[in-house]
Motif scaffolding. Structure first.
Motif, PDB file in Angstrom:
ATOM      1  N   TYR A 106       0.840  -1.213   0.000  1.00 16.48           N
ATOM      2  CA  TYR A 106       0.000   0.000   0.000  1.00 16.48           C
ATOM      3  C   TYR A 106       0.868   1.253   0.000  1.00 16.48           C
ATOM      4  O   TYR A 106       2.050   1.176   0.339  1.00 16.48           O
ATOM      5  CB  TYR A 106      -0.946  -0.032   1.215  1.00 16.48           C
ATOM      6  N   PRO A 107       0.284   2.386  -0.347  1.00 15.07           N
ATOM      7  CA  PRO A 107       1.102   3.608  -0.368  1.00 15.07           C
ATOM      8  C   PRO A 107       1.453   4.087   1.044  1.00 15.07           C
ATOM      9  O   PRO A 107       0.929   5.086   1.534  1.00 15.07           O
ATOM     10  CB  PRO A 107       0.217   4.616  -1.115  1.00 15.07           C
ATOM     11  N   VAL A 108       2.286   3.327   1.700  1.00 11.11           N
ATOM     12  CA  VAL A 108       2.707   3.638   3.073  1.00 11.11           C
ATOM     13  C   VAL A 108       4.225   3.564   3.111  1.00 11.11           C
ATOM     14  O   VAL A 108       4.803   2.585   2.632  1.00 11.11           O
ATOM     15  CB  VAL A 108       2.156   2.565   4.063  1.00 11.11           C
ATOM     16  N   TYR A 109       4.861   4.608   3.645  1.00  8.90           N
ATOM     17  CA  TYR A 109       6.314   4.556   3.799  1.00  8.90           C
ATOM     18  C   TYR A 109       6.644   3.676   4.992  1.00  8.90           C
ATOM     19  O   TYR A 109       5.860   3.579   5.947  1.00  8.90           O
ATOM     20  CB  TYR A 109       6.896   5.958   4.019  1.00  8.90           C
ATOM     21  N   ARG A 110       7.830   3.064   4.940  1.00  6.69           N
ATOM     22  CA  ARG A 110       8.227   2.161   6.020  1.00  6.69           C
ATOM     23  C   ARG A 110       8.296   2.883   7.366  1.00  6.69           C
ATOM     24  O   ARG A 110       7.923   2.329   8.385  1.00  6.69           O
ATOM     25  CB  ARG A 110       9.590   1.542   5.710  1.00  6.69           C
ATOM     26  N   ASP A 111       8.788   4.129   7.354  1.00  6.19           N
ATOM     27  CA  ASP A 111       8.899   4.844   8.634  1.00  6.19           C
ATOM     28  C   ASP A 111       7.507   5.140   9.207  1.00  6.19           C
ATOM     29  O   ASP A 111       7.339   5.246  10.419  1.00  6.19           O
ATOM     30  CB  ASP A 111       9.741   6.121   8.504  1.00  6.19           C
ATOM     31  N   GLU A 112       6.501   5.221   8.326  1.00  8.11           N
ATOM     32  CA  GLU A 112       5.133   5.454   8.830  1.00  8.11           C
ATOM     33  C   GLU A 112       4.619   4.227   9.582  1.00  8.11           C
ATOM     34  O   GLU A 112       3.854   4.359  10.535  1.00  8.11           O
ATOM     35  CB  GLU A 112       4.191   5.786   7.668  1.00  8.11           C
ATOM     36  N   ILE A 113       5.057   3.048   9.129  1.00 10.29           N
ATOM     37  CA  ILE A 113       4.649   1.826   9.838  1.00 10.29           C
ATOM     38  C   ILE A 113       5.258   1.829  11.237  1.00 10.29           C
ATOM     39  O   ILE A 113       4.562   1.614  12.238  1.00 10.29           O
ATOM     40  CB  ILE A 113       5.084   0.562   9.056  1.00 10.29           C
ATOM     41  N   ILE A 114       6.563   2.117  11.316  1.00  8.79           N
ATOM     42  CA  ILE A 114       7.242   2.152  12.623  1.00  8.79           C
ATOM     43  C   ILE A 114       6.623   3.255  13.494  1.00  8.79           C
ATOM     44  O   ILE A 114       6.291   3.033  14.660  1.00  8.79           O
ATOM     45  CB  ILE A 114       8.766   2.418  12.439  1.00  8.79           C
ATOM     46  N   ASN A 115       6.453   4.451  12.908  1.00  8.92           N
ATOM     47  CA  ASN A 115       5.878   5.564  13.677  1.00  8.92           C
ATOM     48  C   ASN A 115       4.491   5.206  14.190  1.00  8.92           C
ATOM     49  O   ASN A 115       4.164   5.477  15.345  1.00  8.92           O
ATOM     50  CB  ASN A 115       5.770   6.823  12.818  1.00  8.92           C
ATOM     51  N   GLY A 116       3.680   4.605  13.319  1.00 11.51           N
ATOM     52  CA  GLY A 116       2.318   4.232  13.706  1.00 11.51           C
ATOM     53  C   GLY A 116       2.323   3.272  14.873  1.00 11.51           C
ATOM     54  O   GLY A 116       1.564   3.428  15.831  1.00 11.51           O
ATOM     55  N   LYS A 117       3.202   2.276  14.801  1.00 15.74           N
ATOM     56  CA  LYS A 117       3.292   1.280  15.875  1.00 15.74           C
ATOM     57  C   LYS A 117       3.729   1.952  17.178  1.00 15.74           C
ATOM     58  O   LYS A 117       3.140   1.734  18.232  1.00 15.74           O
ATOM     59  CB  LYS A 117       4.321   0.195  15.509  1.00 15.74           C
ATOM     60  N   ILE A 118       4.776   2.773  17.079  1.00 25.13           N
ATOM     61  CA  ILE A 118       5.332   3.395  18.288  1.00 25.13           C
ATOM     62  C   ILE A 118       4.336   4.389  18.889  1.00 25.13           C
ATOM     63  O   ILE A 118       4.067   4.371  20.096  1.00 25.13           O
ATOM     64  CB  ILE A 118       6.697   4.062  17.989  1.00 25.13           C
ATOM     65  N   VAL A 119       3.762   5.232  18.032  1.00 30.55           N
ATOM     66  CA  VAL A 119       2.816   6.245  18.533  1.00 30.55           C
ATOM     67  C   VAL A 119       1.604   5.560  19.187  1.00 30.55           C
ATOM     68  O   VAL A 119       1.172   5.941  20.280  1.00 30.55           O
ATOM     69  CB  VAL A 119       2.372   7.198  17.391  1.00 30.55           C
ATOM     70  N   GLY A 120       1.092   4.526  18.526  1.00 31.59           N
ATOM     71  CA  GLY A 120      -0.054   3.798  19.084  1.00 31.59           C
ATOM     72  C   GLY A 120       0.279   3.221  20.450  1.00 31.59           C
ATOM     73  O   GLY A 120      -0.484   3.374  21.413  1.00 31.59           O
ATOM     74  N   ASN A 121       1.456   2.593  20.548  1.00 30.00           N
ATOM     75  CA  ASN A 121       1.846   1.969  21.816  1.00 30.00           C
ATOM     76  C   ASN A 121       2.116   3.005  22.908  1.00 30.00           C
ATOM     77  O   ASN A 121       1.755   2.802  24.066  1.00 30.00           O
ATOM     78  CB  ASN A 121       3.077   1.080  21.609  1.00 30.00           C
ATOM     79  N   ILE A 122       2.749   4.118  22.523  1.00 26.54           N
ATOM     80  CA  ILE A 122       3.028   5.159  23.535  1.00 26.54           C
ATOM     81  C   ILE A 122       1.713   5.753  24.034  1.00 26.54           C
ATOM     82  O   ILE A 122       1.548   6.024  25.238  1.00 26.54           O
ATOM     83  CB  ILE A 122       3.961   6.258  22.972  1.00 26.54           C
ATOM     84  N   PHE A 123       0.778   5.914  23.122  1.00 27.49           N
ATOM     85  CA  PHE A 123      -0.521   6.451  23.535  1.00 27.49           C
ATOM     86  C   PHE A 123      -1.184   5.505  24.554  1.00 27.49           C
ATOM     87  O   PHE A 123      -1.740   5.951  25.557  1.00 27.49           O
ATOM     88  CB  PHE A 123      -1.429   6.636  22.313  1.00 27.49           C
ATOM     89  N   ILE A 124      -1.060   4.204  24.294  1.00 28.28           N
ATOM     90  CA  ILE A 124      -1.649   3.225  25.213  1.00 28.28           C
ATOM     91  C   ILE A 124      -1.011   3.325  26.596  1.00 28.28           C
ATOM     92  O   ILE A 124      -1.706   3.352  27.617  1.00 28.28           O
ATOM     93  CB  ILE A 124      -1.464   1.785  24.670  1.00 28.28           C
ATOM     94  N   VAL A 125       0.346   3.398  26.639  1.00 26.66           N
ATOM     95  CA  VAL A 125       0.993   3.436  27.952  1.00 26.66           C
ATOM     96  C   VAL A 125       0.710   4.753  28.665  1.00 26.66           C
ATOM     97  O   VAL A 125       0.495   4.765  29.891  1.00 26.66           O
ATOM     98  CB  VAL A 125       2.523   3.188  27.887  1.00 26.66           C
ATOM     99  N   ALA A 126       0.687   5.844  27.889  1.00 31.34           N
ATOM    100  CA  ALA A 126       0.412   7.144  28.519  1.00 31.34           C
ATOM    101  C   ALA A 126      -0.987   7.135  29.142  1.00 31.34           C
ATOM    102  O   ALA A 126      -1.185   7.603  30.265  1.00 31.34           O
ATOM    103  CB  ALA A 126       0.530   8.260  27.482  1.00 31.34           C
TER     104      ALA A 126
END
Lengths: 335, 294
Positions: A106-126
């Protein structure tokens, strides 16, 4: 940016729909409440001591006392563990299930996948931390029938921010390991071992310092030798020799002092590599512990903030380095 | 006008060279079949076209644009991977919605599911789907981008005969209704031979030949070849050996290096061997495939 948020939102929804994840968050809440309960007991004991007219040296305890066991003992371990447990399979699971290939088509950059994972997880812990802090503060207010003042609320808020950054480092570590290893278990065990290493860094660094910087044996003069020397001195003989011995003793003591400071410097430098150590420094400053130990007076919030900002920036940079390492590995991988 | 052009494309994994100078053109609106044995590099070629893998050398153009211009190419190419996978704890609508968000499109998901015959199962978790259903959902997934080109990598693998028929039917329908260029790979010629307008044969890291069924058959000088299926293969093999006819065998099927049909038929008839199928090489895509990949 849109794609990053799509992935982050999905990560969030996935986490909250999994029983194992909810179990981990539940355990985290129980441990937080347990630690705060211990803090409440300590606060009550200090308050009794303060109210005791026979004890004139006791100071009125701060509401922050309630958080001492949580922040100084529990969180360095359980918050790190929480960060690892929510992220250790974030990339390897997508690979194992074959959905990574789908995502990358899909039209997704690799860093967006990493960012999405990290941001999602940080939001959960916060969010989890915020709930844990709010519930435990509510428990303390209910049990102690006292309210924290604005300064104490500000300190707790900054501890929440620091703890979120601390967990973000471990979210980065878990994501990094899940990028590096295909096996989810290998990344989980690796993450826990690294957390243990960080927790024991000052101890390990202390042992390494003792090994690297050998301490010379102290030179004690025996009583008889001292008497002999006095006698000799009284007779006006060998006075130069006595002076030389004294100088030698002083020299040894000076060298011992140098070694001690080198060891301390080594331990401090090595410990700075550990985010757990940085986090402990940050929370100690934010709780005002270091002031009370060295100065005896409670610092103002501004003084605490000034003292802890370095540690917070360092913690942020450690987390950022972890994210950078994850990008570097993931961007170089074929699929 | 070609919608996809590959020129001298190389790709290796470490020391292992997979693509060794692939040249290929796919025309607008056609169904193109990429044939090649397992491990020939079909999946690597597709992933390279999509920019999921970086090629070492050569040029890839989609609609006249190089494939490394970021997200745009991926928006124009739908992809169904050989090991089709979805988020199994989500239903098909949720899966397609998620992929549509990534593609920044707003497709009619109900319509897509109807197109692939999954409208009655749309609220079941994908984990409960059969392989055939997942493949069909994979086709719908490849279409959420509303692409100009759809690539289906080994789409019939793991499907039963009924599933394969259904799949072919869906592909034809999509090609007709959406006027889309479709590229399908397989290592079994029979599975896609009736579906595709043109074929390319990938072997040893290069496209050995490409063209229509007829063009490929001509390329291997098929006038001297005959393909037959017999009821007594052991006996037939002895007959061919005694008659000095060069041949290769796959079960009951023989590929004979002679175009003398009369001689073959007469010899087998005299020895009481029944012929189940007789085909001159001109019509056999498989013969071309076997010849070029051998």
């Amino acid at each position: 940016m849109g794609d990053m948020w799509d992935i982050a939102t999905k990560q969030l929804r996935d986490s909250f729909s999994k029983k194992t994840f909810l179990g981990v968050i539940g355990l985290f809440m129980v441990l937080t409440l347990g630690s705060v309960y211990l803090g409440i007991a300590e606060y009550e004991s200090q308050m009794q001591s303060y109210l005791d007219p026979s004890n004139s040296f006791s100071e009125e305890p701060s509401f922050l006392e309630v958080y001492s066991p949580l922040v100084q003992i529990s969180l360095p371990l359980i918050a790190g563990f929480l960060g690892i447990i929510i992220s250790y399979n974030s990339i390897s699971k997508e690979r194992r299930d074959g959905t990574m290939e789908m995502l990358l088509s899909y039209p997704v950059y690799r860093d967006e996948i990493i960012n999405g994972k990290i941001v999602g997880n940080i939001f959960i812990v916060a969010l989890s931390l915020l709930i844990a802090f709010t519930v435990s503060s509510g428990l303390a207010i209910y049990m102690l029938e006292t309210l924290p003042n604005i300064e104490e609320i500000s300190r707790i808020s900054f501890i929440w921010i620091g703890t979120t950054v601390y967990i973000a480092f471990f979210v980065g570590l878990g994501t990094f390991l899940s990028t590096l290893f295909k096996s989810q278990w290998r990344s989980l065990v690796g993450g826990v071992l690294i957390l243990m290493f960080f927790l024991s860094t000052p101890f390990i660094a202390g042992m390494a310092a003792n090994f690297i910087y050998e301490m010379p044996e102290p030179e004690f003069s025996s009583p008889s030798a001292s008497a002999e020397r006095t006698a000799v001195t009284e007779h006006g003989e060998h006075e130069i020799m006595v002076e030389r011995e004294r100088a030698q003793e002083q020299d040894t003591e000076q060298r011992r002092e140098e070694i001690r400071s080198k060891r301390e410097e080594f331990v401090q430098t090595a410990s700075r590599l550990s985010p757990t150590n940085t986090y402990s420094q940050y929370t100690e400053n934010m709780m005002g512990v270091s002031y009370r130990v060295t100065d005896g007076a409670d610092p103002t919030f501004a003084e605490s903030l000034n003292d802890s900002i370095d540690a917070l920036i360092y913690l942020v940079s450690q987390a950022a380095m972890m994210f950078a390492a994850t990008y570097a590995v993931f961007l170089r991988q074929d699929l | 006008m070609p919608v996809m052009e590959l020129e001298n494309v190389y790709k290796s994994y470490g020391e292992h060279q997979v693509l060794k100078g692939v040249n290929l053109e796919v025309e607008n609106g056609e169904i193109f079949g990429l044939l090649g044995p397992n491990g020939a590099g079909k999946t690597t070629l597709f992933q390279t076209v999509l920019g999921m893998l970086r090629h070492d050398k050569g040029s890839i153009k989609i609609n006249n644009n190089p494939n490394n211009i970021g997200k745009e190419i991926k928006k124009e190419v739908g992809y169904l991977s050989a090991d089709v996978s979805f988020y199994e704890d989500m239903d098909s609508v949720e899966n397609l919605r998620f992929f549509a968000e990534l593609a920044e499109t707003n497709p009619d998901i109900d319509q897509l599911l109807k197109l692939v015959g999954l409208e009655d199962d749309k609220h079941r978790n994908v984990g409960e789907y059969s392989t055939g259903m997942k493949k069909r959902l994979g086709v719908a997934q490849a279409l959420v981008k509303d692409p100009k080109i759809a690539i289906f990598d080994e789409p019939t693998t793991g499907l039963d005969p009924e599933g394969k028929n259904k799949f072919r039917h869906h592909i034809e329908k999509i090609n007709e209704e959406k006027d889309m260029t479709i590229i399908i790979s397989s290592h079994i010629t029979a599975e896609i031979s009736s579906l595709c307008d043109r074929f390319g044969i990938l072997a040893e890291g290069v496209i050995k030949a490409s063209g229509t069924k007829k063009e490929l058959s001509k390329m291997i000088d098929s006038s001297n070849r005959t393909s037959i299926i017999v009821d007594r293969p052991e006996k037939s093999q002895k007959i061919f050996e005694e008659a000095n006819i060069d041949h290769s065998r796959e079960g009951r099927k023989f590929l004979l290096e002679t175009g003398d049909e009369q001689k073959i038929l007469k010899t087998l008839y005299e020895k009481s061997v029944k012929i189940k199928s007789f085909e001159s090489e001109e019509a056999s895509l498989e013969a071309a495939y076997l010849n070029l990949t051998r």
